[in-house]
Design an enzyme around this catalytic site. Structure first.
Site, PDB file in Angstrom:
ATOM      1  N   CYS A 179       0.730  -1.210   0.210  1.00 39.93           N
ATOM      2  CA  CYS A 179      -0.023   0.006   0.036  1.00 39.93           C
ATOM      3  C   CYS A 179       0.954   1.192  -0.134  1.00 39.93           C
ATOM      4  O   CYS A 179       1.070   2.046  -0.996  1.00 39.93           O
ATOM      5  CB  CYS A 179      -0.937  -0.007   1.208  1.00 39.93           C
ATOM      6  SG  CYS A 179      -2.335  -1.289   1.128  1.00 39.93           S
ATOM      7  N   ILE A 180       1.507   1.627   1.205  1.00 42.37           N
ATOM      8  CA  ILE A 180       1.931   2.910   1.379  1.00 42.37           C
ATOM      9  C   ILE A 180       3.026   3.202   0.427  1.00 42.37           C
ATOM     10  O   ILE A 180       3.160   4.294  -0.098  1.00 42.37           O
ATOM     11  CB  ILE A 180       2.558   3.125   2.865  1.00 42.37           C
ATOM     12  CG1 ILE A 180       1.435   2.516   3.730  1.00 42.37           C
ATOM     13  CG2 ILE A 180       2.819   4.505   2.877  1.00 42.37           C
ATOM     14  CD1 ILE A 180       1.533   2.619   5.205  1.00 42.37           C
TER      15      ILE A 180
END
Length: 441
Positions: free
Chosen positions: A271-272
């Site tokens: 994700c990040i």
């Protein structure tokens, strides 16, 4: 279509298709089974299908017992046969959305999965994308591909978007306790999607698909920027002989206006390190810039190199040795604590950089006994986790703590290793007489 579909959802008289049985799809299948639905689990990976069929897991934090319980319901079919897709009333896509080598969105998995659905699409099906992506994907990609069949979204079938919010290894939250954002471009399609998800958790409706897509990006951009901030603060405070972890722990006692984020050796996971740059790419198409996001990305991208520089300086100062020719053990290969997921893990970059400097590097991770084939560093495939015996620890010049698993005895590491570089504050509770061997980085 909408009224009848909603009624069937309330009666649990739907078959929910989950496309992609990984860290997102498998818990989602479990949640729908627990709610009383029939579930069709689809994955192109035959090893996953075979494992589930005999009640075995392939994700460390989802034990065999939970898989066996899922299979025992008699309502779970697991397959790699795409001709079974018409049996599903809803098809939820949980597929990867990585970046390509140019750090631009790679939505090839979404495209291929949607094309597969299109080959078997039937009237009254609901298709929902859960993968994180840029605003407009569901409309511009998913809808466009599905409507090549001659069927029309909103009339013959339905489309919605509901971003995944899984946090692997987090024991405080599960699929059924995390609210689900749901967006669709018509009221009828939104009602259908809400009816499906509200059987497993609280639903947060938004006005359309692109808004729901933007919600997920906003959540991850928020995390990226705050993690970048604390990493920059760590570097600044180190120059002032201030412990950033002590600062954060004190600051988080404020009951309002502050949320604790912690520094580390870099960013990992699916994700990040990836999702914010989907918005950066899309913004350029609209003539906009995302300077704040790109600045945060620059900060966290530099972190592995800063850690290596701190390690080299510590080895020179404490051991009078250079990195070249030294034996170094990296503790923790997963991208976060207590999981077996090494996607985008900063540990991989650290090992690569240390080897480039001429070090002999091994790793220890209780959740990853051997390194599987991976896209970024295929040369590491087959590496085996080293046991943390007294003799093994003494044989290394330095141990670099990259991931702070609960199952690791950090006092034991510090006691027997000549030097420890701690990027996670994992050794914070060691006895005072051992602290001279630890350098925070």
């Amino acid at each position: 279509m909408s009224r009848a579909y909603v009624e069937r959802a309330h009666k649990r008289d739907l078959t929910i298709g989950i496309m992609g049985l990984g860290y997102v799809g498998l818990p989602l299948a479990e949640a729908f089974l627990s709610a009383g639905f029939r579930v069709l689990g689809f994955d192109i990976d035959e090893t996953k299908v075979s494992a589930l069929t005999v009640g075995k897991t392939y994700i460390a934090h989802i034990p065999d017992a939970r898989i066996a319980t899922m299979m025992a319901t008699g309502r779970l079919e697991v397959t790699s046969d795409e001709t079974r897709l018409p049996a599903a009333d809803a098809l939820l896509m949980c597929v990867p959305t990585p970046l390509n080598i140019h750090r631009e969105p790679d939505i090839s998995y979404v495209e291929k999965t949607t094309q597969m659905i299109a080959r078997h699409l039937r009237p009254a099906q609901l298709v929902i994308l859960e993968s994180t992506t840029y605003p407009g994907t569901s409309d511009e990609v998913v809808r466009t591909i599905l409507e090549t069949t001659g069927l029309k979204a909103g009339a013959d079938f339905a489309i919605a978007y509901s971003p995944e919010r899984e946090d692997p290894g987090n024991i405080d939250f599960s699929t059924s306790s995390i609210p689900k954002v749901v967006g669709a471009d018509t009221d009828a399609e939104r009602d259908m999607a809400i009816a499906v998800y509200e059987t497993i958790t609280k639903v947060v409706p938004v006005s359309d698909m692109k808004t729901a897509e933007a919600v997920k990006l906003t959540e991850n951009i928020f995390r990226l920027i705050n993690i970048a901030l604390v990493n920059e603060l760590k570097t600044v405070f180190q120059g002032m002989d201030i412990d950033v972890w002590e600062v954060i722990d004190a600051a988080k006692t404020k009951p309002f206006g502050f949320m604790a984020f912690y520094p580390g050796p870099g960013l990992g996971g699916h994700c990040i390190p990836i999702d914010p740059f989907y918005l950066t790419w899309k913004a350029r198409a609209h003539g906009e810039t995302t300077r704040f996001i790109e600045l945060a990305g620059d900060v966290v991208t530099r972190m592995p190199r800063i850690v290596i520089e701190a390690l080299a300086e510590a080895m020179s100062g404490h051991l009078k040795k250079s990195v070249a020719g030294s034996r170094i053990l990296v503790s923790g290969l997963a991208y976060k604590k207590n999981v077996d997921d090494m996607r985008e893990s900063p540990s991989l970059h650290l090992i690569h950089m240390l080897r480039e400097r001429g070090a002999h590097v091994d790793y220890h991770d209780p959740h990853i006994p051997s390194v599987p084939m991976n896209r970024d560093h295929p040369e590491f495939a087959g590496m085996k986790s080293v046991d943390l015996t007294e003799a093994a620890l003494q044989s290394y010049d330095c141990v670099l703590i990259s991931t702070d698993h609960d199952a690791v005895d950090y006092t034991n590491i510090v006691r027997h290793a000549p030097l420890v570089i701690d990027t996670r504050n994992a050794a914070k509770d060691i006895p005072a007489e051992l602290r001279h061997k630890v350098v925070k980085a």
